[in-house]
Design a protein around this motif. Structure first.
Motif, PDB file in Angstrom:
ATOM      1  N   ALA A 173      -2.272   7.200  -5.084  1.00  0.00           N
ATOM      2  CA  ALA A 173      -0.635   6.536  -5.184  1.00  0.00           C
ATOM      3  C   ALA A 173       0.056   7.518  -6.613  1.00  0.00           C
ATOM      4  O   ALA A 173       1.036   6.995  -5.697  1.00  0.00           O
ATOM      5  CB  ALA A 173      -1.451   5.208  -5.111  1.00  0.00           C
ATOM      6  N   THR A 223       1.403  -1.264  -0.374  1.00  0.00           N
ATOM      7  CA  THR A 223      -0.104   0.231   0.263  1.00  0.00           C
ATOM      8  C   THR A 223       0.931   1.837   0.110  1.00  0.00           C
ATOM      9  O   THR A 223       2.081   1.288   0.534  1.00  0.00           O
ATOM     10  CB  THR A 223      -0.854   0.189   0.849  1.00  0.00           C
ATOM     11  N   SER A 277      -4.385   3.419   2.126  1.00  0.00           N
ATOM     12  CA  SER A 277      -5.108   1.857   1.889  1.00  0.00           C
ATOM     13  C   SER A 277      -4.704   2.007   0.761  1.00  0.00           C
ATOM     14  O   SER A 277      -4.978   0.434   0.071  1.00  0.00           O
ATOM     15  CB  SER A 277      -6.347   2.609   2.595  1.00  0.00           C
ATOM     16  N   ALA A 278      -4.459   2.849  -0.436  1.00  0.00           N
ATOM     17  CA  ALA A 278      -4.025   2.416  -1.701  1.00  0.00           C
ATOM     18  C   ALA A 278      -3.820   1.583  -2.345  1.00  0.00           C
ATOM     19  O   ALA A 278      -2.450   1.016  -1.103  1.00  0.00           O
ATOM     20  CB  ALA A 278      -4.667   3.627  -2.630  1.00  0.00           C
ATOM     21  N   LYS A 279      -3.434   0.498  -3.371  1.00  0.00           N
ATOM     22  CA  LYS A 279      -2.136   0.130  -4.238  1.00  0.00           C
ATOM     23  C   LYS A 279      -0.895   0.830  -4.403  1.00  0.00           C
ATOM     24  O   LYS A 279      -1.896   1.741  -5.012  1.00  0.00           O
ATOM     25  CB  LYS A 279      -2.748  -1.221  -4.739  1.00  0.00           C
ATOM     26  N   PRO A 329      -3.859   3.137   9.171  1.00  0.00           N
ATOM     27  CA  PRO A 329      -3.156   2.706   7.692  1.00  0.00           C
ATOM     28  C   PRO A 329      -1.738   2.268   7.650  1.00  0.00           C
ATOM     29  O   PRO A 329      -1.178   1.769   7.525  1.00  0.00           O
ATOM     30  CB  PRO A 329      -3.971   2.681   6.440  1.00  0.00           C
TER      31      PRO A 329
END
Length: 564
Positions: free
Chosen positions: A133, A4, A164-166, A31
């Motif tokens: 991201a 993440t 929390s994103a990739k 996160p």
């Protein structure tokens, strides 16, 4: 499992050597906390976010390396700001992380809504929101680079959904994220400095924090030129107090010998400091200033030559070229004045001075005498700074940090916690007034929780002592109702928190309380109850100020009689 953005950020911090993150957890930071849990970085939970910022600042001041603090959405991050001014004003590389609500909630007047990038703009060299991201790698690099370049504060706002994103891409060029290198002054500037030094009859060298690591060169130059070495408060730690070249400080935390030397020398060479108190600097005569920061040259005193360069390499070049001086008359005069001043300091801190009262000078000297040779002193702001700064006799291998440019009350304990985390076996002593300790006394619980053996010595006079002095210096009667306050039993407080507490109310109790506190395993508070009416020494005071003090004292006497 895919990495993440939070994991990417934590991974970068881990790779560049960050060992701790100081903060209070909250939903938007979950996160980030989850990523920290899977890393080698230690999460140090504090009792107040200002304490987190101060802890990070203390680390960064001591090491010159990046330190990190974090606060959650809205109020949590807001609390970081006051502590971050410590890093900003003392030029310490700190990265501040603000948790933020998910992006879809922006602009809807959602709970805890703030504008972090606007709020942090004044205290930060760089502030940015990671909005996607794909943006994260570049912004993470830029923020850390900015913190080191200042050095100072960089700030990132981290929306929860972005954390929390990739992760997309990688943060490159990590080898560039480090403190900047030293550089020597230009060849032509070195020649001009040498010419002025050789022409001068008497030279004084004023040393600031920028001279750290140059003690041997300073000693050699002093011997070559028969030049007294004087220092700022931040520079005090550079050499042992009893080095014959190290004549003392300039200003209220200083000596009359140094003030006279600076005013009467033919040439004052200022190295590695932007000393702000112009009233103690010469208004005539010749001044040379050497500093890495071109913007500070010449702004505090009339300066004949301003040179950009780091102290270390520049001093080495000067040593190769300046001619030796043999006339010791100026040196001898300053040395004799320094000896007389030191004798006065010794008398003022003598525990036998009073039978039943502890004077604050005695507290500082007793702490100094009991401390280890490599101890770290963390000073708070207030009248207590004068006691600690003037009466601590440093060994040259100790460190002294404090709120020296921001001059904020209540900063010592938080900074001491951050310093202590670096090495729990090293002795860290916070010296603070009772007013400052009261402000963030909850951070003593941070020390207890994380087993940080910080020792807090509290000058307890139940008043904001410096405010009294400041009022009287302009001829005003101190506003006692606003200045004086009741205190808890600090020793009992320490024990209630799970630490150790000791009290000294009489001279005979002081050394025992300090020795026991320094010997115990774990955090401790020494409640040193001191006289409340002690006046500091005045290395230099003009006739106008003398009149103001006299007028204030007369007014106080009248009010005492009339009850007005």
């Amino acid at each position: 499992m895919s990495q993440t953005v939070a994991g990417q950020l934590v991974g970068v911090l881990e790779q560049i050597g960050v060992k701790q993150i100081f903060g209070l957890i909250g939903d938007s930071l979950n996160p980030l906390a989850d990523a920290v849990r899977g890393s080698q970085i230690e999460w140090v939970g504090v009792r107040h976010e200002e304490g987190a910022a101060l802890a990070a600042t203390g680390q960064a001041k001591l090491t010159g390396k990046l330190a990190v603090c974090a606060g959650t959405t809205g109020p949590g991050s807001n609390h970081l700001v006051a502590g971050l001014y410590e890093a900003s004003r003392d030029h310490a590389p700190v990265l501040a992380l603000s948790g933020e609500m998910p992006r879809p909630l922006r602009g809807t007047d959602y709970i805890q809504t703030t504008e972090p990038d606007l709020l942090f703009r004044d205290v930060s060299l760089y502030t940015e929101t990671i909005a996607t991201a794909a943006q994260a790698p570049g912004v993470i690099h830029q923020a850390i680079a900015a913190a080191y370049a200042g050095p100072g504060v960089a700030h990132l706002t981290l929306p929860q959904d972005v954390l929390s994103a990739k992760a997309e891409g990688t943060v490159s060029s990590l080898a560039t994220l480090k403190p900047h290198s030293e550089f020597a002054a230009a060849e032509g500037d070195i020649a001009r400095i040498v010419e002025r030094i050789d022409r001068a009859g008497s030279v004084v060298i004023m040393c600031g924090a920028g001279c750290r690591g140059t003690a041997d060169s300073l000693r050699a130059l002093s011997d070559r030129l028969r030049a007294p070495l004087v220092h700022t408060l931040r520079g005090k730690e550079l050499m042992a107090y009893d080095d014959p070249r190290w004549m003392g400080g300039l200003g209220m935390i200083g000596t009359k010998a140094v003030y006279h030397a600076v005013q009467n020398c033919d040439l004052l060479v200022i190295i590695g400091t932007d000393y702000p108190y112009s009233n103690f600097l010469p208004t005539k005569g010749s001044v040379i200033q050497i500093d890495e920061r071109p913007q500070v040259l010449g702004r505090r005193a009339p300066t004949a030559l301003g040179v950009t360069g780091s102290a270390g390499p520049t001093l080495k070049l000067l040593l190769e070229r300046v001619s030796a001086k043999t006339d010791t008359r100026f040196w001898d005069k300053v040395t004799n004045e320094r000896r007389k001043w030191d004798e006065m300091l010794d008398k003022q801190c003598d525990l036998k001075r009073s039978k039943d009262r502890i004077h604050p000078q005695a507290v500082a000297r007793a702490v100094s005498d009991a401390a280890r040779r490599d101890a770290i002193f963390v000073l708070d702001t207030g009248l207590n700074t004068l006691w600690s700064g003037n009466w601590i006799r440093q060994t040259g291998s100790q460190r002294i940090i404090g709120s020296f440019n921001n001059a904020a009350v209540g900063t010592a304990l938080g900074q001491a916690n951050g310093v202590q985390v670096l090495d729990r076996s090293r002795q860290v002593i916070a010296l603070t007034g009772d007013g400052g300790f009261n402000m963030l006394m909850g951070e003593f619980m941070t020390a207890v929780q994380h087993r940080l053996p910080v020792k807090a010595v509290v000058y307890n006079n139940s008043a904001l002592g410096l405010i009294t002095l400041e009022a009287e210096s302009v001829g005003l009667v101190p506003f006692r109702e606003a200045i004086e306050f009741p205190n808890p039993d600090f020793a009992a407080l320490a024990r209630a928190c799970g630490g150790h507490g000791f009290t000294a109310r009489e001279p005979g109790q002081l050394k025992t309380a300090l020795s026991e506190a320094l010997a115990v395993d774990g955090p401790a508070i020494v409640d040193a109850v001191i006289v409340a009416d002690e006046m500091p020494n005045m290395p230099h005071i003009d006739l106008e100020q003398v009149g103001h003090y006299a007028v204030a004292k007369i007014k106080e006497a009248v009010l005492a009689v009339t009850g007005g």
